[in-house]
Design a protein around this motif. Structure first.
Motif, mmCIF file in Angstrom:
data_model
loop_
_atom_site.group_PDB
_atom_site.id
_atom_site.type_symbol
_atom_site.label_atom_id
_atom_site.label_comp_id
_atom_site.label_asym_id
_atom_site.label_seq_id
_atom_site.Cartn_x
_atom_site.Cartn_y
_atom_site.Cartn_z
ATOM 1 N N UNK A 115 1.062 -1.191 -0.123
ATOM 2 C CA UNK A 115 -0.067 0.035 -0.010
ATOM 3 C C UNK A 115 0.888 1.267 0.095
ATOM 4 N N UNK A 116 0.318 2.296 -0.513
ATOM 5 C CA UNK A 116 0.961 3.647 -0.532
ATOM 6 C C UNK A 116 0.472 4.628 0.186
ATOM 7 N N UNK A 117 0.991 5.748 0.767
ATOM 8 C CA UNK A 117 0.394 6.893 1.282
ATOM 9 C C UNK A 117 1.312 8.145 0.767
ATOM 10 N N UNK A 205 0.770 3.708 7.653
ATOM 11 C CA UNK A 205 1.888 4.476 6.601
ATOM 12 C C UNK A 205 1.910 5.652 6.749
ATOM 13 N N UNK A 206 0.620 6.283 6.508
ATOM 14 C CA UNK A 206 0.439 7.943 6.498
ATOM 15 C C UNK A 206 1.179 8.350 7.883
ATOM 16 N N UNK A 207 0.524 7.762 8.880
ATOM 17 C CA UNK A 207 0.835 8.103 10.466
ATOM 18 C C UNK A 207 2.230 8.296 10.472
ATOM 19 N N UNK A 208 2.963 7.326 10.060
ATOM 20 C CA UNK A 208 4.551 7.228 10.304
ATOM 21 C C UNK A 208 5.260 8.354 9.505
ATOM 22 N N UNK A 209 4.869 8.623 8.151
ATOM 23 C CA UNK A 209 5.383 9.457 7.517
ATOM 24 C C UNK A 209 5.053 11.105 7.879
ATOM 25 N N UNK A 346 -2.064 15.917 4.120
ATOM 26 C CA UNK A 346 -3.067 15.215 3.203
ATOM 27 C C UNK A 346 -2.375 14.053 2.380
ATOM 28 N N UNK A 347 -2.845 12.799 2.603
ATOM 29 C CA UNK A 347 -2.192 11.832 2.003
ATOM 30 C C UNK A 347 -3.089 11.036 1.080
ATOM 31 N N UNK A 348 -2.750 10.853 -0.180
ATOM 32 C CA UNK A 348 -3.546 9.846 -1.146
ATOM 33 C C UNK A 348 -3.240 8.509 -0.928
ATOM 34 N N UNK A 349 -4.077 7.635 -0.514
ATOM 35 C CA UNK A 349 -3.845 6.228 -0.268
ATOM 36 C C UNK A 349 -4.119 5.334 -1.542
ATOM 37 N N UNK A 350 -3.353 4.497 -1.594
ATOM 38 C CA UNK A 350 -3.640 3.470 -2.595
ATOM 39 C C UNK A 350 -3.066 2.124 -2.400
ATOM 40 N N UNK A 351 -3.551 1.122 -3.341
ATOM 41 C CA UNK A 351 -3.238 -0.296 -3.215
ATOM 42 C C UNK A 351 -2.247 -0.543 -4.344
#
Length: 354
Positions: A115-117, A205-209, A346-351
């Motif tokens: 997954x990506x953020x 992942x976004x929380x970490x970033x 703001x993070x765009x999350x994706x698979x």
């Protein structure tokens, strides 16, 4: 229809069974008093015994009144809980979700391995002052074209941070074969257990970033699937301190180990909160708030589940004088008192697939 609530009041934490137990003990005392076999003592000390028996009549009547009032108090207080119990207690729903999650990864299914953020915006954060302003921020993120998670950081005087993480609801009806992780597959996996859904992994992942560390507090806010994911993260903190949870239209009752202040906002005619198959617990740290939404409040197909409709509920929450609502709202908003605005991500999350 105005809001109704239960839970969140530290002065009323006993269940109906405990209140009825007290009523039963009072009834036993009254029965024992009535059956007092003191004929022999009446002959040996008639004056005191007559006084006792005269006084006993009044005491017995008072005990019977106490018994009746206990029963009435239990029924009156638990009226809302009884209303919530209209949901069928289907206790195997989370277990069924776990089984389905395992089937998803069987032959022929595409399964997300990554997954990506991706950071798409960085601004100055805004400190919320009410439940309504918190919902406004969630609504803003949920209205974006791409699946977007918001993380607003606030600085504390001690040098640590308080973060508010906003997670939108389901945006795709695919079952794991699309790039948007806020889909049906994530719904099933999030219900099954923590740290399985692609959407949950992307939020983590976004929380970490965002630079959140183990000494920072995090309040989670979510709608629908976002509420389930928020609940899983609040109940199972990894690399941060869980500090609070606010959900709108989310199934949450499967999570029984939440120790942070919880505000679960539900509409009576919204079917989504029922998907846990259980009733929200009655706890001093957890308030469940309900309201019957109207079709005129939103033009969405499922109007009772839309954030536009929940906006009206949030306004009523802010003006509510209910003890449980005020207690939990105060505990949540106190987390940001004395803080200063910092960064808003703001993070765009994706698979992604391998």
């Amino acid at each position: 229809m105005s809001i109704e609530s239960y839970g969140g009041n530290p002065d009323i934490v006993a269940a109906r069974e405990e209140i009825q137990r007290v009523a039963f003990e009072i009834k036993l005392c009254a029965e024992e008093l009535t059956a007092w076999p003191a004929l022999e003592t009446l002959l040996s000390d008639p004056i005191h015994q007559l006084k006792f028996r005269i006084a006993a009549i009044g005491i017995e009547q008072k005990l019977h009144r106490l018994h009746t009032h206990c029963i009435l108090a239990a029924e009156n207080y638990f009226t809302i809980e009884a209303q919530i119990q209209r949901r069928f207690e289907i206790t195997f729903v989370p277990e069924l979700a776990r089984i389905i999650s395992q089937l998803i990864i069987g032959p022929g299914w595409q399964v997300d391995r990554n997954v990506k953020a991706d950071l798409v915006s960085e601004q100055i954060s805004r400190k919320p002052s009410s439940i309504s302003t918190i919902l406004d921020r969630l609504w803003e993120l949920s209205s974006k074209d791409q699946p977007t998670v918001g993380i607003d950081l606030l600085e504390n005087s001690a040098g640590s941070k308080t973060a508010i993480v906003y997670i939108p609801g389901t945006q795709s009806f695919s079952f794991g074969d699309g790039s948007n992780p806020l889909d049906m597959a994530s719904n099933i996996q999030a219900m099954g257990q923590a740290n399985q859904a692609a959407s949950e992994k992307a939020v983590l992942l976004a929380i970490g970033q965002a630079g959140i560390s183990s000494k920072d507090e995090v309040i989670f806010v979510g709608h629908s699937q976002g509420g389930m994911v928020a609940g899983n993260l609040a109940a199972n903190p990894i690399g941060f301190i869980s500090a609070g949870l606010i959900t709108f239209g989310a199934p949450l009752a499967q999570l029984r180990n939440l120790k942070v202040p919880v505000m679960a906002v539900e509409h009576v005619n919204d079917p989504v909160p029922n998907l846990s198959g259980k009733t929200n617990p009655l706890k001093k740290n957890w308030v469940t708030i309900q309201r019957l939404s109207n079709k005129s409040e939103s033009n969405a197909v499922m109007f009772s589940h839309s954030l536009k409709s929940y906006k009206n509920t949030s306004v009523e929450i802010d003006s509510s004088s209910d003890v449980g609502v005020k207690n939990i709202k105060s505990q949540l908003l106190q987390k940001v008192e004395g803080t200063k605005p910092s960064k808003s991500f703001e993070f765009r999350i994706s698979r992604a697939f391998r």
